[in-house]
Structure formats: structure tokens, C-alpha cells
Write a protein that holds these residues in place. Sequence first.
Motif, short mmCIF file in Angstrom:
data_model
loop_
_atom_site.label_atom_id
_atom_site.label_comp_id
_atom_site.label_asym_id
_atom_site.label_seq_id
_atom_site.Cartn_x
_atom_site.Cartn_y
_atom_site.Cartn_z
N LEU A 189 -0.16 10.87 5.08
CA LEU A 189 -0.65 9.63 5.68
C LEU A 189 -2.07 9.80 6.22
CD1 LEU A 189 2.41 8.10 7.52
CD2 LEU A 189 1.55 7.66 5.23
N PRO A 190 -2.85 8.73 6.25
CA PRO A 190 -4.23 8.83 6.75
C PRO A 190 -4.28 9.26 8.20
CG PRO A 190 -3.56 6.53 6.51
CD PRO A 190 -2.49 7.36 5.85
N ALA A 191 -5.30 10.05 8.51
CA ALA A 191 -5.45 10.54 9.87
C ALA A 191 -5.79 9.39 10.82
CB ALA A 191 -6.55 11.60 9.92
N ASP A 192 -5.46 9.59 12.08
CA ASP A 192 -5.81 8.59 13.09
C ASP A 192 -7.32 8.53 13.26
OD1 ASP A 192 -3.10 7.97 13.87
OD2 ASP A 192 -3.05 9.95 14.80
N PRO A 193 -7.89 7.34 13.32
CA PRO A 193 -9.34 7.23 13.52
C PRO A 193 -9.72 7.72 14.91
CG PRO A 193 -8.30 5.09 13.73
CD PRO A 193 -7.24 6.03 13.24
N PRO A 194 -10.90 8.27 15.07
CA PRO A 194 -11.33 8.72 16.40
C PRO A 194 -11.45 7.54 17.35
CG PRO A 194 -13.19 8.71 14.88
CD PRO A 194 -11.95 8.46 14.04
N ALA A 195 -11.18 7.81 18.60
CA ALA A 195 -11.27 6.75 19.61
C ALA A 195 -12.71 6.26 19.72
CB ALA A 195 -10.79 7.26 20.96
N PRO A 226 0.83 -1.21 0.00
CA PRO A 226 0.00 0.00 0.00
C PRO A 226 0.86 1.26 0.00
CG PRO A 226 -0.75 -1.56 1.66
CD PRO A 226 0.56 -2.08 1.16
N ARG A 227 0.25 2.36 -0.45
CA ARG A 227 0.98 3.63 -0.50
C ARG A 227 1.42 4.09 0.88
NH1 ARG A 227 -2.89 7.45 -3.98
NH2 ARG A 227 -4.43 6.21 -2.82
N THR A 228 0.66 3.75 1.91
CA THR A 228 1.05 4.13 3.27
C THR A 228 2.44 3.62 3.60
OG1 THR A 228 -1.23 4.18 4.08
CG2 THR A 228 0.49 3.82 5.71
#
Length: 418
Positions: free
Chosen positions: A186-192, A11-13
Motif C-alpha cells: 500500500l502507498p506510504a502515508d504522506p508527510p504531515a 483502485p488497486r489500493t
Amino acid sequence: MPIIGGAERLPRTVWWLVLARAVNRLGAFSVGFLTVLITSGFGVSVVAAGAISAAFGLATIPSRLLGGVLADRLGRRRTIVAGLVACALAQAGIALSSSVAMVAVFAVLLGLAFEIYEPPSQAMIADAVRPAQQAQAFSLFNTALAVGGMGAGLIAAGLGRWDLRWLFVADAVSCLICAAVIRLVLPADPPAAPRRAGEPAQGGGPAQGGGPAQGRRPAQGGVSAWRDRRLLVLLLSGTLFAVIFMQVGMAMPLALARRGLEAADAGLLSAVAAVVMALCQPLLRWTAALSHHAAMTSGYLLLAAGLAGYAAAEGLPGHLAATVVWSAGDVLMFGRSYALVVGLAPPDARGRYLSVFGTCWGFATVLAPLCGTQLLELAGPAGLWGGLALVCLLLAAAQLTVIRPLLRRQDSRTMVGV
């Protein structure tokens, strides 16, 4: 997902993380000159300067553990950016220090921030790829470090002749560039996830690119990686490997000089190792069918053969050939060890598991200089490399007779590629 040569593209990440690490490593050459800066800039004794460098090394151990905790609780991307910015501030502080006391304070602060970047980066890779791709992704991540180090040496040679303080300035700038890349691409961190009353907190977030963690163990908030006996066994074997690996960099110049060769040729051997690691990356697809344990055992055997080659070599050509052999072994096994750790960890504790395992490099930073110099003094170059080759053979045997049965017996459902 597109297929090349029968294997899925990463993946690109992963590629962005690899690029960011190479950029960061390209600038991460200042630490090696910390002792020189202290002695030449402030007239401090070598012993005192060595104590400050040792304090930096010890501080990197809790740094990595902190990175793992923050990765699972604060989020992968936030932790990476925070760690890189903290490194930049500490390096700028060293460059601007007007006394040795200030240098010592900022050196310890740099150590406390230095490894925060690692666990969340590795956890983000584990989140982004499928289990079958983990070994390849982690190996590529390691190769970026080696390739970036080649360019770092050239930059250090140029800036170091001008003023050693500029090395820390350049390193701080590279950290900020790396942090900006991570933050933007990079993708943001998902909310808790919201918690119910009495429910333990869970860090990290869902796997990215791999879908829901179906068939895995349920998330275990607050799980202690230090209580997992399987992880501690991997930590022990990883520490022994790290001590061996670091001897090639630390003891090689002294060993070459003992044989009447140029100590500077160690830099050439390091460059050859980096090239071999880069060229071997496409070959990992051929070994993808091997189990992690079989690949690591093969890697240890190649390491043993390369180190035995150092023991027998008298001239530079023999050392070059031995470098090619052990470098191929390192590529084969490095990614597998981290894939094994990921396979042990609950999805919400990957950062902590990877950070605990990563402390093997901190322990090795303390042990390697002591072991290498003592072996070299007592047994000479042949004894040093021959002894390390023997340890590699023991690790190969332990991988199949101790580690594999232990991991299978305690939790075979969480293992990948066994």
C-alpha cells in the motif's frame, strides 16, 4: 481509468485492503473460543469466563476510537500495521499464558488493539476512490469479512480439535501476514503538512487517487465528531441495525433449536449469507444510480422481508430462502451507510468520523445478547424475528422522514449521492 460494464474499476489500493482483510478474517476465529479456553484450560467457572469475554468486548469500543484518532494523526498505513502487530502480540500472549489472570490481561489488551485496524482501512478506502464508488468499495470490504469467515470456521474446526491455544497462535500469524502485506504493497502515508504558528494540526493526508479536495469544506483540525448531530443520528440508526444483524449469528442457533431443528444449521445459513453477499457484488453497479437514502431504505425493506421469513419458517428450506433475501438487503445498504459518514466528515477527520460511527458494533456486542435472549424467552422464535422485522420497517421509514431531511438541511453541500 479502465471501464467495465459502464463502471470504473476500483483502485488497486481497495483490492489490496480487501485481500488483507480476508486473510486477517481467515485467521480471526480465536476470539469465539476464548471462553472455552478459559473454562477448559484453567477450570474457571462459565460466569467468570463470560466476564473476561465481556471485558474484551467493552475494550473494543475505545479501540476503534483510538484507531480513528491515530489514522488522522499518525497516518493510515502506519496505524493499520501498528494495530495488526498489537493484535498479534496480544494473541500470542493469550496462547502463552500460564494463569487465568494473564489471560484476562491479554484479553483486555487484545480488545484495545482489536478494532484499531478498521477506521484507517475505511478511511484509506474513502481516500482512494471517487465518491460514486464509495458504496461499492465499502460493500466489497464487508463481503471480504463474510467470505473469510467461511474459511475461518473450517480452520477452527481443525485446529480446535488439537489444542485451543493453537487457534490464537494461528490468529497471531495471520495478523502479522496481513500487516506485512499492508506495509509492502500500500502507498506510504504522506508527510504531515508544515504548520504555521497558531495553525491547528491536521491528520490523515490528501485524498489518494481522487486528487485535491476541491469544493470540499476546508480542513478543520481538532474537529470533534461527537459534536456532529448528523453523525450521532447515523450512529443511533447504525446501532439498531448492528443489533439486528448480530441476532442472526447469536440468536439463530437457539431459535433453530426451539423449533426442533439442528442448532448447527446456523453455520449453513451463515455460509449461504456469505455466498449471496459475494454473488451480489456485481449487481451493485445496477443500483449505483440510486441515492444512498433510497438504497438504504430498500435494504431495510429486504431485511424486514427476510426476518419476517424467519418468523414464518418452520423448516430449513424456509430459513434458507429468508437468508437469501436479507443477505441481498445487507449488500445493498451496508456500503451506503459508510459512504454517508464519509460525506459528512471533513477530509482530515475521516478516520475519527468512521471510528465514532463504527462504535455501533461495540454497543451492539453488549446489547445484542441481552435483547435476543429476552425476546426469544418471552415471545419465541416467531416473536423474535417478527419484532426485529418491525424495527427494520421503522428504520426504513426513519431513513426517509428523519435522516434524509436532517442531513440535507444541515449541510447539503457535503452529501454524496443524495
